[in-house]
Write an enzyme that holds these catalytic residues in place. Structure first.
Site, PDB file in Angstrom:
ATOM      1  N   ARG A 121       6.382   0.405 -41.658  1.00 35.37           N
ATOM      2  CA  ARG A 121       6.683   1.731 -41.121  1.00 35.37           C
ATOM      3  C   ARG A 121       5.356   2.413 -40.784  1.00 35.37           C
ATOM      4  NH1 ARG A 121      11.017   0.232 -40.031  1.00 35.37           N
ATOM      5  NH2 ARG A 121      13.022   0.976 -40.796  1.00 35.37           N
ATOM      6  N   HIS A 142       8.297  -1.021 -31.571  1.00 34.68           N
ATOM      7  CA  HIS A 142       9.225  -1.240 -32.696  1.00 34.68           C
ATOM      8  C   HIS A 142      10.252  -2.333 -32.364  1.00 34.68           C
ATOM      9  CE1 HIS A 142      11.021   0.856 -36.453  1.00 34.68           C
ATOM     10  NE2 HIS A 142      11.389  -0.415 -36.416  1.00 34.68           N
TER      11      HIS A 142
HETATM   12  C1  OXD Z   1      14.559  -2.182 -39.398  1.00 33.56           C
HETATM   13  C2  OXD Z   1      13.600  -1.973 -38.308  1.00 33.56           C
HETATM   14  O1  OXD Z   1      14.567  -1.415 -40.366  1.00 33.56           O
HETATM   15  O2  OXD Z   1      13.765  -2.592 -37.231  1.00 33.56           O
HETATM   16  O3  OXD Z   1      15.326  -3.157 -39.292  1.00 33.56           O
HETATM   17  O4  OXD Z   1      12.660  -1.208 -38.469  1.00 33.56           O
END
Ligand code: OXD
Length: 312
Positions: free
Chosen positions: A227, A275
């Site tokens: 993240r 992402h």
């Molecule tokens: C997930 C993402 O949590 O793609 O799957 O970030």
């Protein structure tokens, strides 16, 4: 009995997801928010960044299931109904994709591809001396299902793999494990290519800031597929500018989509992807979600359930 699919992010794929879930659970009625029908029918919510506050509308909800590996998009809803199990998605296709993504960047940095690209621009024919994989230390932060799978695939390629996590772990095979804040500097100071897979929690937010980035050896690389909020982006830019970090591949950001005016877009040592490292696969994720719903229906525990105390 119905399943509600809700997302603010996947709208164009919603039909694929709802067909996928309907196919593996013909006994359920799959509905897509906001066409939920009678709110009393909704027993399961399957969500990815659902519109805030909607889940409290369903009095008979039994569980909330994530369409992705992380659940920060669920627990950040300030109006989440209390006391319901929140189920994370552990899916082998998603894990496999994350492994491939991590591997791509490890090889890119390990075998100097980033450098050959720069050399090509100035037509320079310089053969860099190669480093053997066993002489390259890759550090993985976050040794859950995904981190462990990435670690194992790198061990199979003969890399020296070490890992860090907040809690003690057993049996990580050939991955040497460092645990807790007191061992973070030992871990970082050996890590030449850092892969972050940590989830975002109160404890991991900005865990890689100026001081921690300085523990990494000079010339190291960072791959972030966990993240964005875990790495302090302005400290990272400073470390890149000074040459302490050679380059970084970022798939996740503190703010997404990455704002147009963010300097990370244009920094020559930053590789940005939007992402996509582990996109959930509707076919296999639907089966995993269906298995978990069936376990709940049988009175058994789905896997894995979000733990409030660990924050993931
Ligand atoms: C997930 C993402 O949590 O793609 O799957 O970030």
């Amino acid at each position: 009995m119905s399943i509600l699919l809700a997302s603010t992010d996947f709208w164009e794929d919603m039909e694929v997801w709802s067909n996928g879930l309907q196919e593996v659970m013909p006994e359920m009625d799959v509905r897509v928010y906001p066409d939920e029908g009678d709110v009393n029918d909704v027993e399961y919510a399957v969500v990815w960044k659902h519109p805030r506050g909607i889940l409290k509308k369903y009095p008979n909800l039994k569980a909330i299931l994530s369409l992705g590996a992380g659940v920060d998009h669920i627990i950040s809803d300030p109006e989440l109904p209390e006391g319901l199990p929140i189920v994370r998605l552990v899916d082998k296709k998603l894990t496999h994709e994350m492994c491939l993504h991590a591997l791509h960047w490890v090889l890119h940095f390990h075998s100097d591809q980033y450098l050959y690209r720069i050399q090509q621009q100035s037509r320079e024919w310089i053969q860099q001396s190669s480093v053997q994989s066993e002489d390259r230390t890759i550090g993985i932060m976050g040794l859950g299902n995904i981190g462990k799978a990435i670690g194992d695939s790198l061990v199979n390629l003969d890399f020296n793999v070490i890992g860090w996590g907040a809690r003690p772990k057993h049996s990580l095979g050939n991955i040497e494990y460092y645990c807790g804040h007191e061992q973070l500097s030992d871990f970082l100071s050996q890590t030449e290519i850092l892969i972050n897979v940590l989830p975002l929690t109160e404890n991991t937010k900005n865990i890689l800031s100026k001081i921690e980035l300085a523990f990494l050896p000079k010339g190291s690389f960072i791959i972030n597929i966990g993240r964005g909020g875990i790495i302090n982006e302005s400290d990272l830019l400073t470390a890149l500018d000074s040459g302490h970090i050679t380059a970084t591949a970022l798939d996740v950001f503190a703010q997404e989509p990455l704002p147009e005016n963010n300097s990370l877009w244009v920094h020559p040592s930053v590789y940005v992807t939007p992402h996509i490292a582990g996109q959930s696969n509707p076919g296999s994720a639907a089966r995993t979600i269906a298995d978990n719903i069936r376990l709940i229906e049988k009175g058994e525990s789905p896997y894995p359930i979000y733990s409030h105390s660990s924050g993931y």
